[in-house]
Design a protein around this motif. Structure first.
Motif, PDB file in Angstrom:
ATOM      1  N   GLY A 127      67.207  17.382  80.040  1.00 42.73           N
ATOM      2  CA  GLY A 127      67.416  16.806  81.362  1.00 42.73           C
ATOM      3  C   GLY A 127      66.113  16.504  82.078  1.00 42.73           C
ATOM      4  O   GLY A 127      66.048  15.627  82.939  1.00 42.73           O
ATOM      5  N   ARG A 128      65.063  17.254  81.709  1.00 44.77           N
ATOM      6  CA  ARG A 128      63.768  17.076  82.389  1.00 44.77           C
ATOM      7  C   ARG A 128      62.661  17.190  81.355  1.00 44.77           C
ATOM      8  O   ARG A 128      62.658  18.098  80.518  1.00 44.77           O
ATOM      9  CB  ARG A 128      63.604  18.138  83.478  1.00 44.77           C
ATOM     10  N   LEU A 168      58.293  16.961  80.668  1.00 48.72           N
ATOM     11  CA  LEU A 168      56.918  16.886  81.164  1.00 48.72           C
ATOM     12  C   LEU A 168      56.090  16.212  80.084  1.00 48.72           C
ATOM     13  O   LEU A 168      56.044  16.682  78.947  1.00 48.72           O
ATOM     14  CB  LEU A 168      56.378  18.284  81.471  1.00 48.72           C
ATOM     15  N   VAL A 202      66.814  11.196  81.513  1.00 42.71           N
ATOM     16  CA  VAL A 202      65.861  12.299  81.588  1.00 42.71           C
ATOM     17  C   VAL A 202      64.885  12.054  82.736  1.00 42.71           C
ATOM     18  O   VAL A 202      64.328  10.961  82.882  1.00 42.71           O
ATOM     19  CB  VAL A 202      65.086  12.452  80.257  1.00 42.71           C
ATOM     20  N   GLU A 203      64.667  13.085  83.559  1.00 41.19           N
ATOM     21  CA  GLU A 203      63.673  13.000  84.632  1.00 41.19           C
ATOM     22  C   GLU A 203      62.294  13.187  84.023  1.00 41.19           C
ATOM     23  O   GLU A 203      62.050  14.138  83.273  1.00 41.19           O
ATOM     24  CB  GLU A 203      63.915  14.078  85.683  1.00 41.19           C
ATOM     25  N   ILE A 257      58.298  13.895  84.325  1.00 45.11           N
ATOM     26  CA  ILE A 257      57.211  14.499  85.094  1.00 45.11           C
ATOM     27  C   ILE A 257      55.933  14.247  84.317  1.00 45.11           C
ATOM     28  O   ILE A 257      55.910  14.356  83.089  1.00 45.11           O
ATOM     29  CB  ILE A 257      57.420  16.019  85.268  1.00 45.11           C
ATOM     30  N   ARG A 265      57.643  11.494  88.233  1.00 43.90           N
ATOM     31  CA  ARG A 265      57.302  12.470  89.259  1.00 43.90           C
ATOM     32  C   ARG A 265      55.963  13.113  88.901  1.00 43.90           C
ATOM     33  O   ARG A 265      55.760  13.574  87.783  1.00 43.90           O
ATOM     34  CB  ARG A 265      58.394  13.539  89.318  1.00 43.90           C
ATOM     35  N   VAL A 282      55.543  19.037  91.634  1.00 45.89           N
ATOM     36  CA  VAL A 282      56.224  20.203  91.061  1.00 45.89           C
ATOM     37  C   VAL A 282      55.503  21.491  91.442  1.00 45.89           C
ATOM     38  O   VAL A 282      56.126  22.497  91.793  1.00 45.89           O
ATOM     39  CB  VAL A 282      56.316  20.073  89.525  1.00 45.89           C
ATOM     40  N   GLU A 305      62.193  24.738  88.458  1.00 51.24           N
ATOM     41  CA  GLU A 305      63.166  23.921  87.746  1.00 51.24           C
ATOM     42  C   GLU A 305      62.876  23.976  86.243  1.00 51.24           C
ATOM     43  O   GLU A 305      61.709  23.998  85.835  1.00 51.24           O
ATOM     44  CB  GLU A 305      63.081  22.469  88.212  1.00 51.24           C
ATOM     45  N   ILE A 362      62.184  22.967  82.435  1.00 46.11           N
ATOM     46  CA  ILE A 362      61.601  21.840  81.697  1.00 46.11           C
ATOM     47  C   ILE A 362      62.123  21.940  80.272  1.00 46.11           C
ATOM     48  O   ILE A 362      61.864  22.921  79.575  1.00 46.11           O
ATOM     49  CB  ILE A 362      60.058  21.887  81.722  1.00 46.11           C
ATOM     50  N   ASP A 363      62.860  20.938  79.842  1.00 44.82           N
ATOM     51  CA  ASP A 363      63.550  20.993  78.547  1.00 44.82           C
ATOM     52  C   ASP A 363      62.753  20.354  77.415  1.00 44.82           C
ATOM     53  O   ASP A 363      62.996  20.644  76.242  1.00 44.82           O
ATOM     54  CB  ASP A 363      64.902  20.284  78.656  1.00 44.82           C
TER      55      ASP A 363
END
Length: 528
Positions: free
Chosen positions: A8-9, A11, A32-33, A35, A52, A57, A98, A100-101
């Protein structure tokens, strides 16, 4: 144990931008968000992707020229939190952390920076800190986090996401975790090795070696041994950097022997044509000549029996005429700085012959490390870059060597460095005529080399032994006079050896009694 984990997220922070935009667009397509940091963030945003900043963060701006940006609980907590541990979940909620996946990170190009000869300060600035910390955190928590450290794995990741509706499997995450830890280990090895060299520290308290997989091998020295070939990133010209033009995949023994052959022929530089033929890591023929074709023929005539199925190394561009000579017998590998189109066309008819070109010769005087495993540890030493010149030689007999003998003595000494101990090399007119290698007794090496030379003379229909009028090199001192006497009986007229035996005077007297010239180098070349 957790199997499918949706992403979902993510980096993303990479120095190597290869394939970055395609990966990011695909991730965005799965919702996917993203970062990101610094230049990576700017590149994604410029491509129209929603991204982002990591500063949003962490709540802290990137600072100290980017040295501090991801070293923060909001990043490492997001990577390390166990998603099935209630205490971890409570802590995340309490501190606004949050998950990080997916972590996509490749490191500052430290190895490349060192390889191009950058100054000390530049090398220091290319030591990555935040990257390895994040990679290790994500790899430790691979039950829940996918970590990608190599652009070559992007396609595999996207295949996983497509197959599992935006999720990855445990088996896939485990494999990437292995790659991640291997990468950070290799990276730290590069840094520690560089520092040891900078400090001229020959024996650091801890020593590690690292490599990058070049190819899995069918097997090792024998079919029951698993094996693989790794490169060390040094870019030393040779089998590791060569381009293979034809032939089946190199074997473990092919690689080992090809390396031995090319390192030997490189000793002669590229000015005058030279050829070395290797079998089982030992030379069975080495020669210089006016042409490359002649050099090959003279090297081959030293031991035609052993040359069959051997490795041929050349120090100049392989031409068609030389290729025509080489293909007259079965040869496993030919390696040269380059090859003409005519030579490639000749070899194209021999599908099992491998042709490698390197673009350059390795520097035989370059420093480097060699290591060997033993039970419970390994031995480390400098690569044998030792050389002597004619001016370094000490004449110890009443007779001095002639100019022709001196040229052959220097040639023989160069070859001796690349022959397994105990090594004895007979040379005549810039070509080996007898090689004795790997014997427990030096006198046995002397006899074997002379016997092989006699057999070869008979095969060639020569009137006398090829060792008649030759010179001899011994990689270490003669402990007794018997080896020298055997060489003299075979027809040798001059000897080159390190000297330093308790019986040097006895050996010198034996040389004088037979009218031999003998020089000491003061340096030996054991090769085990």
């Amino acid at each position: 144990m957790t199997n499918l984990v949706p992403i979902g997220r993510a980096l993303i922070s990479v120095s190597d931008k290869t394939g970055l935009l395609d990966l990011a667009r695909a991730l965005a397509g799965y919702g996917v968000e993203l970062i990101s940091t610094g230049g990576t963030s700017g590149m994604l945003r410029a491509a129209g992707l929603a991204v982002r900043d990591v500063a949003d963060v962490t709540g802290f701006p990137e600072m100290m020229d980017g040295r501090v940006k991801t070293l923060h609980p909001n990043v490492h907590g997001g990577l390390l939190a166990l998603r099935d541990d209630d205490e971890h979940l409570v802590a995340m909620a309490a501190h606004g952390i949050e998950p990080i996946d997916l972590l996509v990170v490749n490191l500052y190009p430290f190895e490349e920076t060192v390889a191009r000869g950058a100054d000390h300060a530049t090398c220091i600035e290319n030591i990555d800190i935040g990257g390895p910390a994040m990679i290790r955190a994500a790899a430790k928590n691979h039950r829940f986090v996918t970590v990608v450290t190599d652009p070559r794995d992007y396609d595999c990741l996207l295949t996983q996401l497509k197959a599992h509706d935006g999720a990855t499997t445990m088996a896939f995450r485990q494999k990437l975790a292995l790659t991640a830890y291997s990468r950070t280990a290799a990276y730290d090895t590069a840094v520690s090795t560089w520092l040891a060299e900078e400090l001229k520290e020959p024996a650091p308290r801890y020593r590690s070696f690292a490599g990058k997989l070049a190819q899995p091998l069918r097997y090792g020295e024998n079919p029951h041994q698993a094996a693989a070939f790794y490169t060390d990133g040094s870019n030393r010209p040779g089998v590791a950097t060569a381009r293979q033009w034809q032939g089946k995949e190199l074997s473990y023994n092919n690689i080992n022997d090809t390396d031995a052959a090319f390192e030997l022929v490189a000793e002669f530089g590229g000015d005058a044509p030279a050829c070395a033929i290797i079998k089982h890591a030992n030379p069975c023929g080495v020669a210089t000549a006016a042409t490359l074709t002649e050099a090959y023929i003279r090297a081959y005539q030293c031991d035609q029996t052993s040359a069959f199925g051997g490795i041929v190394a050349l120090n100049q561009v392989l031409d068609g005429a030389t290729a025509e000579e080489i293909v007259k017998i079965f040869t496993e590998v030919v390696i040269a700085p380059d090859a003409t189109d005519e030579a490639k066309a000749v070899f194209a008819e021999k599908k099992n012959l491998r042709l490698l070109t390197t673009g350059a010769l390795p520097d035989p005087k370059a420093k480097g490390l060699a290591f060997r495993q033993v039970a419970g540890g390994f031995l480390v030493q400098d690569r044998d870059a030792g050389h002597v010149s004619a001016s370094d030689l000490k004449v110890v007999t009443r007779r001095e060597p002639s100019e022709a003998e001196l040229r052959d003595l220097m040639f023989a000494w160069t070859v001796a460095k690349h022959v397994k101990s105990n090594a004895i090399i007979y040379v005549k007119d810039g070509a080996t005529v007898g090689v004795g290698a790997g014997q427990m007794s030096r006198v046995d090496s002397t006899r074997i080399a002379a016997r092989k030379a006699q057999d070869m003379a008979e095969a060639l229909g020569l009137p006398g032994p090829m060792t008649q009028g030759s010179v001899v090199a011994s990689d270490a001192f003669f402990p007794f006079a018997d080896g020298l006497i055997t060489a003299a009986e075979a027809g040798a007229t001059a000897i080159i050896q390190p000297g330093g035996s308790m019986r040097d005077e006895e050996v010198i007297a034996a040389a004088d009694a037979r009218g031999l010239a003998m020089v000491f180098t003061g340096q030996r070349h054991f090769r085990h």
